[in-house]
Design a protein around this motif. Structure first.
Motif, PDB file in Angstrom:
ATOM      1  N   ILE A   1      70.794  58.988 110.587  1.00 50.34           N
ATOM      2  CA  ILE A   1      71.557  57.739 110.659  1.00 50.34           C
ATOM      3  C   ILE A   1      72.573  57.733 109.524  1.00 50.34           C
ATOM      4  CG2 ILE A   1      71.437  55.237 110.330  1.00 50.34           C
ATOM      5  CD1 ILE A   1      68.752  55.252 111.732  1.00 50.34           C
ATOM      6  N   THR A   2      73.820  57.494 109.871  1.00 48.30           N
ATOM      7  CA  THR A   2      74.877  57.341 108.875  1.00 48.30           C
ATOM      8  C   THR A   2      75.013  55.861 108.542  1.00 48.30           C
ATOM      9  OG1 THR A   2      76.081  59.295 109.632  1.00 48.30           O
ATOM     10  CG2 THR A   2      77.332  57.639 108.428  1.00 48.30           C
ATOM     11  N   HIS A   3      74.769  55.525 107.278  1.00 46.28           N
ATOM     12  CA  HIS A   3      74.865  54.121 106.878  1.00 46.28           C
ATOM     13  C   HIS A   3      75.163  54.047 105.384  1.00 46.28           C
ATOM     14  CE1 HIS A   3      74.260  49.803 107.142  1.00 46.28           C
ATOM     15  NE2 HIS A   3      73.577  49.885 106.010  1.00 46.28           N
ATOM     16  N   GLY A   4      76.338  53.524 105.056  1.00 48.90           N
ATOM     17  CA  GLY A   4      76.748  53.411 103.668  1.00 48.90           C
ATOM     18  C   GLY A   4      77.179  52.004 103.320  1.00 48.90           C
ATOM     19  N   ALA A   5      77.809  51.885 102.171  1.00 50.68           N
ATOM     20  CA  ALA A   5      78.211  50.577 101.658  1.00 50.68           C
ATOM     21  C   ALA A   5      79.583  50.168 102.183  1.00 50.68           C
ATOM     22  CB  ALA A   5      78.223  50.602 100.128  1.00 50.68           C
ATOM     23  N   ARG A   6      79.858  48.888 102.065  1.00 51.20           N
ATOM     24  CA  ARG A   6      81.194  48.385 102.405  1.00 51.20           C
ATOM     25  C   ARG A   6      82.197  48.989 101.424  1.00 51.20           C
ATOM     26  NH1 ARG A   6      84.437  44.197 100.825  1.00 51.20           N
ATOM     27  NH2 ARG A   6      82.873  43.432  99.342  1.00 51.20           N
ATOM     28  N   SER A   7      83.192  49.654 101.958  1.00 49.15           N
ATOM     29  CA  SER A   7      84.140  50.383 101.121  1.00 49.15           C
ATOM     30  C   SER A   7      85.434  50.590 101.887  1.00 49.15           C
ATOM     31  CB  SER A   7      83.551  51.743 100.707  1.00 49.15           C
ATOM     32  OG  SER A   7      83.333  52.558 101.856  1.00 49.15           O
ATOM     33  N   GLY A   8      86.390  51.215 101.224  1.00 45.42           N
ATOM     34  CA  GLY A   8      87.665  51.479 101.877  1.00 45.42           C
ATOM     35  C   GLY A   8      88.434  52.574 101.149  1.00 45.42           C
ATOM     36  N   GLY A   9      89.516  53.002 101.782  1.00 42.20           N
ATOM     37  CA  GLY A   9      90.401  53.976 101.154  1.00 42.20           C
ATOM     38  C   GLY A   9      89.940  55.404 101.222  1.00 42.20           C
ATOM     39  N   ALA A  10      88.941  55.706 102.063  1.00 45.98           N
ATOM     40  CA  ALA A  10      88.486  57.087 102.181  1.00 45.98           C
ATOM     41  C   ALA A  10      89.646  57.989 102.578  1.00 45.98           C
ATOM     42  CB  ALA A  10      87.358  57.195 103.195  1.00 45.98           C
ATOM     43  N   HIS A  11      89.733  59.147 101.947  1.00 45.69           N
ATOM     44  CA  HIS A  11      90.788  60.138 102.192  1.00 45.69           C
ATOM     45  C   HIS A  11      92.165  59.602 101.800  1.00 45.69           C
ATOM     46  CE1 HIS A  11      88.356  62.932 105.064  1.00 45.69           C
ATOM     47  NE2 HIS A  11      87.583  62.327 104.199  1.00 45.69           N
ATOM     48  N   THR A  12      92.179  58.721 100.796  1.00 44.91           N
ATOM     49  CA  THR A  12      93.428  58.257 100.197  1.00 44.91           C
ATOM     50  C   THR A  12      93.234  58.275  98.675  1.00 44.91           C
ATOM     51  OG1 THR A  12      92.943  55.883  99.951  1.00 44.91           O
ATOM     52  CG2 THR A  12      93.623  56.644 102.135  1.00 44.91           C
ATOM     53  N   ILE A  13      94.261  57.870  97.942  1.00 45.16           N
ATOM     54  CA  ILE A  13      94.136  57.788  96.480  1.00 45.16           C
ATOM     55  C   ILE A  13      93.743  56.373  96.042  1.00 45.16           C
ATOM     56  CG2 ILE A  13      95.736  59.686  96.050  1.00 45.16           C
ATOM     57  CD1 ILE A  13      97.870  57.566  95.387  1.00 45.16           C
ATOM     58  N   ASP A  14      93.341  55.539  96.983  1.00 38.56           N
ATOM     59  CA  ASP A  14      92.952  54.159  96.658  1.00 38.56           C
ATOM     60  C   ASP A  14      91.556  53.879  97.192  1.00 38.56           C
ATOM     61  OD1 ASP A  14      93.118  51.579  95.670  1.00 38.56           O
ATOM     62  OD2 ASP A  14      94.111  50.802  97.460  1.00 38.56           O
TER      63      ASP A  14
END
Length: 367
Positions: free
Chosen positions: A327-340
């Motif tokens: 099961i893939t389950h992580g935290a609320r986040s953003g900017g994956a594969h960017t510099i932010d």
């Protein structure tokens, strides 16, 4: 996060993580997995009583973008790897610490693994694949990638391809074009048309959760100037397929199409085919899934909705190589594969709690 670790170069951060875990009192293993410049990190925590093994698995490498040092502001951690996925690895580590310190594992064990060579195209997943073959695998796996919903029960396999088309002779001005020489641009255009036809055929049937098989072109390059008759051109894209499809047959079909096009256009066509991950399917009735959903419901008030996984990750490898549910389950986040990149600290805490409670519920039962 303060240590840069682009894919293939995660040795320093792996060493640091190993040191942190040893200071925490864990026995740390460093399996190479065919990648001696950055041995993986593995920790086993056992209750001392028979039961299932739940694995927490994450990657320590980041995409090859300019490094951004970590900062903390407004409840978020920012910087390279915050979202994808050093934040998730930290949550998994905290889950192991918490369940050990609370004495909450009545039976069974936890296996924590962290590794390099995840991010394509710089990595091909071979370190994790070797770890799985070498026995570093549990009865089920939680992967804290940056996806916190839905609960993905199906996902397509994926490969990237790069096709190079060549003709004999050097590049020349268009007015000096030999009349008997084929056009590599025309051959490339023919390939575009054929791949569109293939994509139309692949669009049916479609899975209601993860969509249809596909072939996609993202790049088409030829020539150095507007009035040059080029010697070569290249195209690059992806091919995705549904569970139940033989990935070797997918590649063979693609190469057969290219061989026939080379014959028709009298060009030389080569293909670099890069398998990223095979497709996967998760049994919703598996005890692991029901344990996870029960914990998530108790923690949040409602179960996760069921859906498909739009990307491929290491869960595909566990399913393909070991037939282990992941099961893939992580935290609320953003900017994956960017510099932010950013990740919510509060949600990292939630993920650590869910992981620890899932282990406490799942592991005590017989394997």
């Amino acid at each position: 996060m303060a240590i840069p670790s682009p894919t293939g170069q995660a040795g320093a951060v792996s060493d640091l993580l190993a040191g942190i875990l040893r200071e925490d009192g864990f026995v740390v293993e460093r399996p190479e997995g065919g990648h001696p410049v950055a041995p993986a990190v593995a920790v086993r925590f056992s209750s001392g009583r028979p039961g299932r093994t739940l694995q927490f698995d994450g990657h320590l490498d980041t995409v090859h973008l300019p490094f951004v040092a970590p900062t903390v502001e407004d409840g978020l951690i920012r910087g390279s790897g915050a979202s994808d996925m050093k934040g998730g690895v930290a949550a998994a580590i905290e889950a192991v610490r918490a369940i050990r310190d609370a004495g909450a594992l009545s039976a069974g064990s936890i296996l924590l693994t962290a590794h390099d060579l995840h991010e394509a195209p710089w990595g091909d997943g071979r370190q994790l694949d070797q770890l799985i073959r070498d026995g570093y695998v549990g009865d089920a796996v939680l992967i804290p990638e940056p996806m916190h919903e839905p609960l993905a029960v199906i996902g397509r396999g994926s490969a990237t391809w790069k096709v190079s088309i060549r003709r004999d002779g050097p590049p020349v001005h268009e007015v000096r074009r030999p009349v008997d020489q084929p056009s590599v641009i025309a051959a490339g255009a023919a390939l575009v048309a054929q791949l569109k036809t293939l994509n139309d055929r692949l669009s049916q049937p479609a899975d209601p959760l993860c969509g249809s098989a596909s072939v996609f072109i993202g790049q088409f390059h030829a020539g150095e100037i507007y009035n040059q008759f080029p010697q070569d051109c290249w195209l690059q894209g992806t091919r995705r397929w549904l569970p139940g499809t033989d990935c070797r047959a997918v590649e063979s079909e693609f190469r057969a199409l290219l061989a026939e096009l080379a014959r028709q256009t009298q060009t030389e066509i080569d293909c670099d085919w890069f398998l990223i991950r095979d497709a996967f399917r998760l049994d919703q009735a598996d005890p692991f899934v029901t344990a996870f959903q029960s914990v998530y419901r108790e923690r949040t008030g409602a179960p996760l909705t069921i859906g498909g996984k739009m990307f491929v990750d290491d869960g595909n490898s566990f399913w393909t190589l070991a037939q282990v549910p992941a099961i893939t389950h992580g935290a609320r986040s953003g900017g994956a594969h960017t510099i932010d990149e950013w990740v919510s600290i509060d949600d990292l805490v939630r993920v650590a709690e869910v992981y620890a409670l899932t282990a406490a519920a799942y592991c005590p039962n017989p394997a």
